[in-house]
Design a protein around this motif. Structure first.
Motif, PDB file in Angstrom:
ATOM      1  N   HIS A 118       0.821  -1.216   0.000  1.00 55.15           N
ATOM      2  CA  HIS A 118       0.000   0.000   0.000  1.00 55.15           C
ATOM      3  C   HIS A 118       0.853   1.264   0.000  1.00 55.15           C
ATOM      4  N   ARG A 119       2.021   1.208   0.605  1.00 58.74           N
ATOM      5  CA  ARG A 119       2.920   2.354   0.511  1.00 58.74           C
ATOM      6  C   ARG A 119       3.374   2.573  -0.926  1.00 58.74           C
ATOM      7  N   ALA A 120       3.637   1.496  -1.648  1.00 57.79           N
ATOM      8  CA  ALA A 120       4.067   1.629  -3.039  1.00 57.79           C
ATOM      9  C   ALA A 120       2.970   2.278  -3.882  1.00 57.79           C
ATOM     10  N   ILE A 121       1.722   1.849  -3.679  1.00 52.71           N
ATOM     11  CA  ILE A 121       0.606   2.450  -4.410  1.00 52.71           C
ATOM     12  C   ILE A 121       0.461   3.924  -4.042  1.00 52.71           C
ATOM     13  N   ALA A 122       0.490   4.209  -2.740  1.00 58.52           N
ATOM     14  CA  ALA A 122       0.309   5.596  -2.285  1.00 58.52           C
ATOM     15  C   ALA A 122       1.420   6.499  -2.807  1.00 58.52           C
ATOM     16  N   ARG A 123       2.645   6.003  -2.826  1.00 49.52           N
ATOM     17  CA  ARG A 123       3.757   6.819  -3.314  1.00 49.52           C
ATOM     18  C   ARG A 123       3.627   7.095  -4.799  1.00 49.52           C
ATOM     19  N   TRP A 124       3.211   6.079  -5.568  1.00 49.93           N
ATOM     20  CA  TRP A 124       3.053   6.285  -7.017  1.00 49.93           C
ATOM     21  C   TRP A 124       1.959   7.312  -7.279  1.00 49.93           C
ATOM     22  N   LEU A 125       0.807   7.125  -6.656  1.00 49.90           N
ATOM     23  CA  LEU A 125      -0.292   8.065  -6.862  1.00 49.90           C
ATOM     24  C   LEU A 125       0.073   9.449  -6.346  1.00 49.90           C
ATOM     25  N   TYR A 196     -10.555  -2.871   0.663  1.00 49.07           N
ATOM     26  CA  TYR A 196      -9.688  -1.824   1.195  1.00 49.07           C
ATOM     27  C   TYR A 196      -8.983  -1.014   0.102  1.00 49.07           C
ATOM     28  N   THR A 197      -8.407  -1.667  -0.891  1.00 49.45           N
ATOM     29  CA  THR A 197      -7.490  -0.994  -1.815  1.00 49.45           C
ATOM     30  C   THR A 197      -8.168   0.135  -2.587  1.00 49.45           C
ATOM     31  N   VAL A 198      -9.269  -0.157  -3.246  1.00 48.24           N
ATOM     32  CA  VAL A 198      -9.958   0.867  -4.035  1.00 48.24           C
ATOM     33  C   VAL A 198     -10.571   1.922  -3.115  1.00 48.24           C
ATOM     34  N   ASN A 199     -11.175   1.480  -2.021  1.00 49.52           N
ATOM     35  CA  ASN A 199     -11.757   2.462  -1.102  1.00 49.52           C
ATOM     36  C   ASN A 199     -10.718   3.458  -0.611  1.00 49.52           C
ATOM     37  N   PHE A 200      -9.568   2.942  -0.187  1.00 50.06           N
ATOM     38  CA  PHE A 200      -8.565   3.809   0.432  1.00 50.06           C
ATOM     39  C   PHE A 200      -7.841   4.681  -0.588  1.00 50.06           C
ATOM     40  N   HIS A 201      -7.390   4.083  -1.686  1.00 45.93           N
ATOM     41  CA  HIS A 201      -6.523   4.808  -2.610  1.00 45.93           C
ATOM     42  C   HIS A 201      -7.281   5.590  -3.679  1.00 45.93           C
ATOM     43  N   ALA A 202      -8.492   5.174  -4.026  1.00 43.92           N
ATOM     44  CA  ALA A 202      -9.183   5.796  -5.159  1.00 43.92           C
ATOM     45  C   ALA A 202     -10.475   6.488  -4.759  1.00 43.92           C
ATOM     46  N   GLN A 203     -11.342   5.779  -4.047  1.00 45.43           N
ATOM     47  CA  GLN A 203     -12.615   6.414  -3.708  1.00 45.43           C
ATOM     48  C   GLN A 203     -12.429   7.530  -2.687  1.00 45.43           C
TER      49      GLN A 203
END
Length: 274
Positions: A118-125, A196-203
């Motif tokens: 999740h850190r990798a996704i958050a850092r990229w976004l 979790y993933t879509v809710n947290f990072h996108a929605q």
């Protein structure tokens, strides 16, 4: 292969493909007590999702982030410490190694295998947001053809809640094929809970997004997985080429989300259309 795969994340299209359940690795030092045959089933990973994700990223000229740790070790698409995060039973299969886990073991799995993904996704976004770009995210999953004794007729499902900017072109394009049974929020519903993933990072951040669910017997061979990725890419490329896409969604896509709701299993093809 490590449990975290950063697949060509330097590419220029401001879109990220994510695959929560791309692999079934059990890291050294963790003993689940599950037969290898069960680990290779849908309870251990999303069969075919890794191949689809990489090909889709190639076609869209974007990066992908894939989690290869088995969902039985820790599910990156569930909030940590909830029962579904490290399940004791999954689709009738007992996971002895998840019973009565010590606090130190729970914390270690979160720290070593949940947070890095999740850190990798958050850092990229976040890097795109800091550059003034609103990025898009595409989540790739696969589902078993039969669950809890019920057959699932959909070859593909498109999940959305509120923001339909990527979901609608996919639904419209897929429905043009009369041979496909297309799930609109089936076999799981984004209107109930994405996970979790879509809710947290996108929605939560209102960036454009969609989740795609592919039936596993449609993508369990390399050639069919690649063909499905190409089919999805052909529909997504025009949507991603529209500069108007890269804006934050102005609606409320988290309103009235039931507390603690699990993904809903649906049972018919006819109910998938609206």
């Amino acid at each position: 292969m490590t449990t975290l795969e950063l697949y060509r994340t330097e590419r220029t299209t401001p879109c990220l493909v994510v695959a929560d359940h791309a692999g079934r690795m059990v890291p050294e030092g963790i003993e689940l007590g599950v037969d290898p045959h069960d680990l290779a089933r849908h309870i251990g990973w999303d069969i075919g999702a890794a191949t689809v994700s990489r090909r889709l990223a190639d076609r869209l000229n974007c990066g992908a982030i894939l989690c290869h740790v088995s969902r039985l070790v820790i599910d990156p698409n569930r909030r940590p410490r909830l029962p579904a995060s490290m399940p004791v039973v999954s689709d009738g299969t007992v996971v002895p190694g998840n019973r009565d886990l010590a606090e130190a073991d729970i914390t270690r799995r979160i720290r070593n295998h949940f947070l890095p993904y999740h850190r990798a996704i958050a850092r990229w976004l976040g890097s795109r947001r800091r550059a003034g770009i609103v990025p898009a995210m595409i989540a790739v999953h696969s589902f078993t053809p039969r669950m809890l004794g019920q057959s699932r007729p959909w070859q593909v499902g498109v999940l959305w809640r509120g923001d339909r900017r990527l979901a609608q072109p996919l639904l419209d394009g897929l429905r043009r094929d009369p041979h496909l049974c297309v799930g609109d929020n089936q076999p799981y519903s984004g209107e109930q809970d994405f996970g979790y993933t879509v809710n947290f990072h996108a929605q939560r951040t209102h960036i454009p997004h969609v989740m795609v669910e592919l039936r596993q017997n449609e993508i369990d061979r390399t050639e069919t997985a690649l063909a499905w990725a190409d089919r999805l890419a052909d529909l997504l490329i025009p949507a991603l080429a529209d500069p108007e896409l890269y804006r934050t969604y102005e609606g409320d896509n988290l309103a009235d989300l039931p507390e603690g709701t699990s993904w809903r299993q649906a049972v018919s093809c006819s109910s998938s259309t609206r």
